[in-house]
Enzyme design. Structure first.
Site, short mmCIF file in Angstrom:
data_model
loop_
_atom_site.label_atom_id
_atom_site.label_comp_id
_atom_site.label_asym_id
_atom_site.label_seq_id
_atom_site.Cartn_x
_atom_site.Cartn_y
_atom_site.Cartn_z
N THR A 132 2.96 -7.28 -2.44
CA THR A 132 3.35 -7.44 -3.85
C THR A 132 4.86 -7.26 -4.06
O THR A 132 5.53 -6.56 -3.28
CB THR A 132 2.59 -6.39 -4.69
OG1 THR A 132 3.11 -6.37 -6.01
CG2 THR A 132 2.75 -4.98 -4.13
N ASP A 133 5.36 -7.82 -5.16
CA ASP A 133 6.77 -7.60 -5.51
C ASP A 133 7.01 -6.18 -6.01
O ASP A 133 8.16 -5.73 -6.09
CB ASP A 133 7.22 -8.63 -6.57
CG ASP A 133 6.43 -8.58 -7.87
OD1 ASP A 133 5.48 -7.78 -7.98
OD2 ASP A 133 6.76 -9.35 -8.80
N GLU A 134 5.93 -5.46 -6.36
CA GLU A 134 6.11 -4.12 -6.94
C GLU A 134 6.73 -3.14 -5.95
O GLU A 134 7.21 -2.09 -6.36
CB GLU A 134 4.77 -3.58 -7.46
CG GLU A 134 4.18 -4.46 -8.53
CD GLU A 134 3.17 -3.77 -9.42
OE1 GLU A 134 3.06 -2.53 -9.37
OE2 GLU A 134 2.50 -4.47 -10.18
N TYR A 158 0.11 2.89 -6.73
CA TYR A 158 -0.29 1.59 -6.18
C TYR A 158 0.84 0.99 -5.35
O TYR A 158 0.67 0.63 -4.18
CB TYR A 158 -0.69 0.62 -7.31
CG TYR A 158 -0.71 -0.83 -6.86
CD1 TYR A 158 -1.67 -1.28 -5.96
CD2 TYR A 158 0.26 -1.74 -7.31
CE1 TYR A 158 -1.68 -2.62 -5.52
CE2 TYR A 158 0.26 -3.06 -6.88
CZ TYR A 158 -0.71 -3.49 -6.00
OH TYR A 158 -0.71 -4.80 -5.56
N LYS A 162 1.17 0.17 -1.29
CA LYS A 162 1.43 -1.16 -0.72
C LYS A 162 2.71 -1.12 0.13
O LYS A 162 2.77 -1.74 1.20
CB LYS A 162 1.57 -2.21 -1.83
CG LYS A 162 0.29 -2.54 -2.58
CD LYS A 162 -0.81 -3.13 -1.73
CE LYS A 162 -0.52 -4.54 -1.26
NZ LYS A 162 -1.69 -5.16 -0.58
N LYS A 197 -6.94 -6.49 -16.11
CA LYS A 197 -5.53 -6.89 -16.01
C LYS A 197 -5.14 -7.61 -17.31
O LYS A 197 -5.99 -8.18 -18.00
CB LYS A 197 -5.32 -7.81 -14.80
CG LYS A 197 -5.89 -7.26 -13.48
CD LYS A 197 -4.98 -6.26 -12.81
CE LYS A 197 -5.61 -5.51 -11.65
NZ LYS A 197 -6.03 -6.27 -10.50
#
Ligand code: NAD
Ligand code: DAU
Length: 356
Positions: A132-134, A158, A162, A197
């Site tokens: 993910t970009d997070e 989260y 990741k 979401k």
């Protein structure tokens, strides 16, 4: 054949369906079927001899090893994860167990399997880690979009889990030469998106005459990508990505949350108007902010475009319309996933804000 983890979830099931529309190569699909995994997402491939579904946990090393040696996949695409930021805030333990420990156990099983392959199969093998970009943290309004060399700065349990899994994957390339690829993608939307979401929750709440909850001031920015475009990016990276590399995936579609919700309301006003003639916008409600809420994500997908020639097909306007139409036409799917455990989650997450 290829081996997919988490292929009954939102992106994984879209990937499986998309794959069988394009290729005949079989898939072994290992999924634990947590609250987020749903065999109804795969109804279109029931009875399809190319699809081998196995219910199980990536933490179950005996099971995973047995499947690898039995099916001898040429590639593994790893989607399985706990994926919802709000759930990670209320209870991080499952995120550590699946996203970090589970990825570690999967890598160990893969290392043992890969070591036994002949030289040719070893060289051709790929492990694609879907991330993910997070992991890059939060951008201010004027900062450039995330590139692959941005520093990792995860802010939620989260994204931290990741990020940890990304580091493990990287280490298995550098230490053991396992041919890994990592993709870091922005926010996906589309069919089979679980209505916890933002986008599917808003569509569901609008049609149920419930409040549309906007965290904080609604000016947080996400970079939206239609899920099938993410699937095509993964296929392309699997096909031609260079082992050890990471690829950022995004649709150049930055939008503030409030604008996304207003866009959804406008499409619903047109396709399924409220009986009282009012706009769905009247259901918008500002609620308490998410703790540690990241302000802005934006992905620079230039590397993927220049090196592998990938570009998204959908714009936000085309993708969001397709998505709303899908939800309107699949209300039974929504009804099935929003009973039971779902109601408990909504009560826990939004209880104090009285959005119901
Ligand atoms: P999801 O929550 O919809 O699906 C996750 C799937 O993994 C479910 O089917 C679940 O049953 C399965 N699973 C969970 N724990 C498991 C375990 N221990 N063993 C086997 N299966 C398990 O998630 P998603 O939105 O489809 O995301 C898939 C992947 O893509 C995740 O790794 C996520 O971090 C990543 N990602 C998601 C987005 C997004 O916008 N949704 C964007 C970028 C990256
Ligand atoms: O960026 C990629 C990530 O996108 C993925 O890695 C995650 O798995 C995926 O869940 C998603 O994370 P977000 O937290 O960005 O998605 P979510 O749909 O939960 O929220 C989108 C934005 O909307 C975010 O700024 C929070 C806000 N929001 C969300 C909900 C559920 C609201 O304002 N109200 C809500 O009720």
């Amino acid at each position: 054949m290829i081996f997919v983890t988490g292929g009954a979830g939102f992106i994984g099931s879209n990937f499986v369906l998309d794959w069988f529309e394009k290729y005949d190569e079989p898939i072994v699909n290992l999924d634990k079927l947590t609250y987020a995994g749903n065999l109804e997402n795969l109804a279109d491939v029931v009875g399809d001899a190319r699809h081998h579904f196995v219910r199980g946990d990536i933490n179950d090393t005996n099971l995973v090893s047995g499947l690898l040696f039995k099916y001898k996949p040429r590639a593994v695409v790893h989607f399985a994860a706990e994926s919802h930021v709000d759930r990670s805030i209320l209870g991080p333990a499952d995120f550590i167990e699946t996203n970090i420990v589970g990825t570690f156990r999967l890598l160990e099983a893969l290392r043992a399997y890969w070591a036994e392959l002949d030289d040719h199969s070893k060289a051709d093998f790929r492990f694609l880690h879907v991330s993910t970009d997070e992991v890059y943290g939060s951008l201010s309004k004027d900062e450039p979009a995330f590139g692959e060399t941005n520093q990792y700065a995860p802010n939620s349990p989260y994204s931290a889990s990741k990020a940890a899994s990304d580091h493990l994957v990287r280490a298995y390339f550098h230490t053991y030469a396992l041919p890994v690829l990592t993709s870091n993608c922005s926010n996906n939307y589309g069919p089979y998106h679980f209505p916890e979401k933002l986008i599917p929750l808003v569509i569901h709440n609008a049609l149920s005459n419930k409040a549309l909850p906007i965290y904080g001031d609604g000016q947080q920015i996400r970079d939206w990508l239609y899920v099938r475009d993410h699937c095509s990016a993964i296929q392309r990276i699997l096909e031609a990505g260079r082992p050890g590399e990471t690829y950022n995936v995004g649709g150049w579609n930055e939008k503030a949350n409030l604008d996304v919700v207003k866009a959804l309301c406008s499409i619903l006003d047109e396709l399924s108007p409220r009986v009282d003639g009012q706009s769905y916008r009247s259901q918008i409600a500002f609620v308490s902010d998410r703790p540690g809420h990241d302000r802005r994500y934006a992905i620079d997908a230039t590397k993927l475009k220049n090196e592998l020639g990938w570009e998204p097909v959908e714009t936000f306007d085309t993708g969001i319309r397709k998505t709303v139409n899908w939800y309107l036409n699949n209300q039974k799917w929504v009804a099935n996933v929003t009973s039971g455990a779902y109601l408990k989650w909504i009560g826990k997450q939004y209880g104090n804000d009285e959005i119901a």
